[in-house]
Scaffold this active site. Structure first.
Site, PDB file in Angstrom:
ATOM      1  N   GLY A 131     -54.397  34.953  58.080  1.00  0.00           N
ATOM      2  CA  GLY A 131     -55.726  34.961  57.498  1.00  0.00           C
ATOM      3  C   GLY A 131     -55.720  34.827  55.985  1.00  0.00           C
ATOM      4  O   GLY A 131     -56.514  34.089  55.412  1.00  0.00           O
TER       5      GLY A 131
ATOM      6  N   CYS B 134     -57.089  42.538  52.240  1.00  0.00           N
ATOM      7  CA  CYS B 134     -55.657  42.497  52.503  1.00  0.00           C
ATOM      8  C   CYS B 134     -55.087  43.909  52.522  1.00  0.00           C
ATOM      9  O   CYS B 134     -55.498  44.769  51.735  1.00  0.00           O
ATOM     10  CB  CYS B 134     -54.958  41.661  51.428  1.00  0.00           C
ATOM     11  SG  CYS B 134     -53.162  41.848  51.387  1.00  0.00           S
TER      12      CYS B 134
ATOM     13  N   SER C 107     -45.060  39.190  52.247  1.00  0.00           N
ATOM     14  CA  SER C 107     -44.877  38.431  51.011  1.00  0.00           C
ATOM     15  C   SER C 107     -45.319  39.236  49.788  1.00  0.00           C
ATOM     16  O   SER C 107     -45.052  38.830  48.649  1.00  0.00           O
ATOM     17  CB  SER C 107     -45.673  37.120  51.075  1.00  0.00           C
ATOM     18  OG  SER C 107     -45.340  36.365  52.205  1.00  0.00           O
ATOM     19  N   SER C 108     -45.993  40.359  50.008  1.00  0.00           N
ATOM     20  CA  SER C 108     -46.428  41.195  48.887  1.00  0.00           C
ATOM     21  C   SER C 108     -45.305  42.061  48.330  1.00  0.00           C
ATOM     22  O   SER C 108     -45.460  42.674  47.266  1.00  0.00           O
ATOM     23  CB  SER C 108     -47.580  42.107  49.338  1.00  0.00           C
ATOM     24  OG  SER C 108     -48.732  41.355  49.649  1.00  0.00           O
TER      25      SER C 108
END
Length: 387
Positions: A75, A173, A280-281
């Site tokens: 998303g 997120c 990926s954070s």
């Protein structure tokens, strides 16, 4: 020896005829298997199932080409790639459902194009399996009737699995501050609706994943917070008997909370399965001992994914090209082509004509009687000059 027998012997894949291919060409028999059934088989037999995070058909096609057994339609990546914005509920259910539908349709077409290869250039057929596609459903885009509508769109599109999260809407997120949770009862109602829609449509194998943002939530109906809240939410969701997996969103790459969550939940549900966002954070390159996919699988995290993997790879590649062209103009693009066409490189996209299926369209068009279709209408140009 027939074409079908020869290919089956080489790839050990059961092959069948398709009405969308000319005589003599075949596709894997798994083309007709329900994608959710296929995903359940993989969850049962693989140490873990990894799905690269993509946001468009081409990314999914590349994952399929390189043999990944699942694809994750992210998303956040969809928000960046299609709207140029962040992950804060800024797109609707029908929008992302349509993106997923086009992606799954593209994978089915890609299987056909690769099954033809390029007879004119001596490229042999490549018989690729269509991976099950797991799609983000965020918080359901409204109440449980929005979940009803979105699930119907996902199921009829051929989506194998979807995850729903327990955030108050508009959600954000999992790695953006300020998250709040709806009640567990409301979340279970949404999960129940997703399951009911799938069963009503004859897709009882549809995989439902419940996500909790309990670890980082700053507001929730319960008094507990942090990892204890996340564990309690996971237990309540599994108690409902609805989700096939539970995904707990963690704020960092630390091992201890990941291990503790799995251990505590499995004390009551020994066979519990989890999903894990290898996010990926997180700056994994700064983690002295990053948890591996294999280790996660041993803990019960059976579906793994990197949400923005394709987004970061695309941005890195394009940024590198654009920076080079700022300095060296056309020479930077020539350097890119040299890398693409270097001996030993396995890059199906180096010829956009082949990757997008021009040989398939010419061959099938000629077979079906399409106007001006077929290799006889192709210009005969030197291969060393054109792709």
């Amino acid at each position: 020896m027939t074409t079908e027998t020869r290919v089956r012997s080489a790839n050990k894949v059961e092959l069948v005829r398709s009405a969308l291919l000319p005589e003599g060409y075949v596709v894997p028999a798994s083309r007709s298997i329900d994608p959710s059934t296929r995903m359940r088989e993989l969850l049962d037999t693989e140490p873990f199932l990894f799905g690269p995070g993509v946001y468009d058909p081409q990314g999914a096609e590349l994952a399929m080409y390189y043999g990944f057994k699942a694809v994750y339609f992210s998303g956040y990546s969809f928000a960046i790639g299609h709207l140029g914005t962040t992950d804060m509920d800024l797109y609707s259910g029908p929008e992302i459902a349509d993106g997923a539908r086009r992606t799954i349709s593209a994978l089915r077409k890609f299987q056909l194009t690769m099954a033809v290869g390029d007879p004119e250039k001596g490229i042999k057929p490549n018989h690729l399996e269509i991976p099950p596609v797991v799609v983000d459903m965020d918080g359901g885009y409204g109440n449980l009737f929005n979940v009803q509508r979105t699930t119907e769109l996902y199921v009829t599109a051929g989506v194998a699995a979807a995850h729903l999260e327990d955030q108050v809407l508009p959600k954000r997120c999992g790695h953006i501050g300020g998250k709040a949770l709806i009640s567990a009862d409301e979340m279970i109602g949404k999960l129940r609706m997703a399951r009911a829609v799938a069963e009503d449509l004859g897709r009882s194998d549809f995989v439902v994943i419940a996500r909790t943002d309990g670890v980082s939530a700053v507001d929730a109906p319960e008094k507990t917070r942090g990892i204890e809240l996340a564990i309690d939410r996971a237990l309540r969701y599994f108690d409902s008997g609805i989700p096939d997996l539970v995904w707990c969103e963690f704020p960092t790459s630390e091992r201890e909370p990941v291990e503790r969550f799995a251990d505590q939940v499995r004390r009551r549900f020994p066979e519990a399965r989890f999903a894990f966002n290898w996010s990926s954070s997180f700056k994994w390159f700064n983690d002295p001992d990053p948890i591996t996919f294999a280790q996660l699988g041993e803990l019960g995290y059976r579906f793994l994914f990197i949400t923005l993997g394709a987004q970061h790879a695309m941005a890195h590649g394009l940024s590198t090209l654009l920076q080079g062209m700022n300095e060296k103009q056309e020479q930077a693009y020539i350097e890119l082509q040299r890398k693409e066409w270097a001996d030993g490189e396995e890059l199906p996209t180096k010829s956009h004509h082949f990757f997008s299926g021009v040989p398939y369209h010419q061959l099938v068009g000629e077979s079906f009687g399409g106007s001006r279709m077929g290799s006889k209408f192709q210009e005969k140009l030197a291969e060393e000059r054109v792709v």
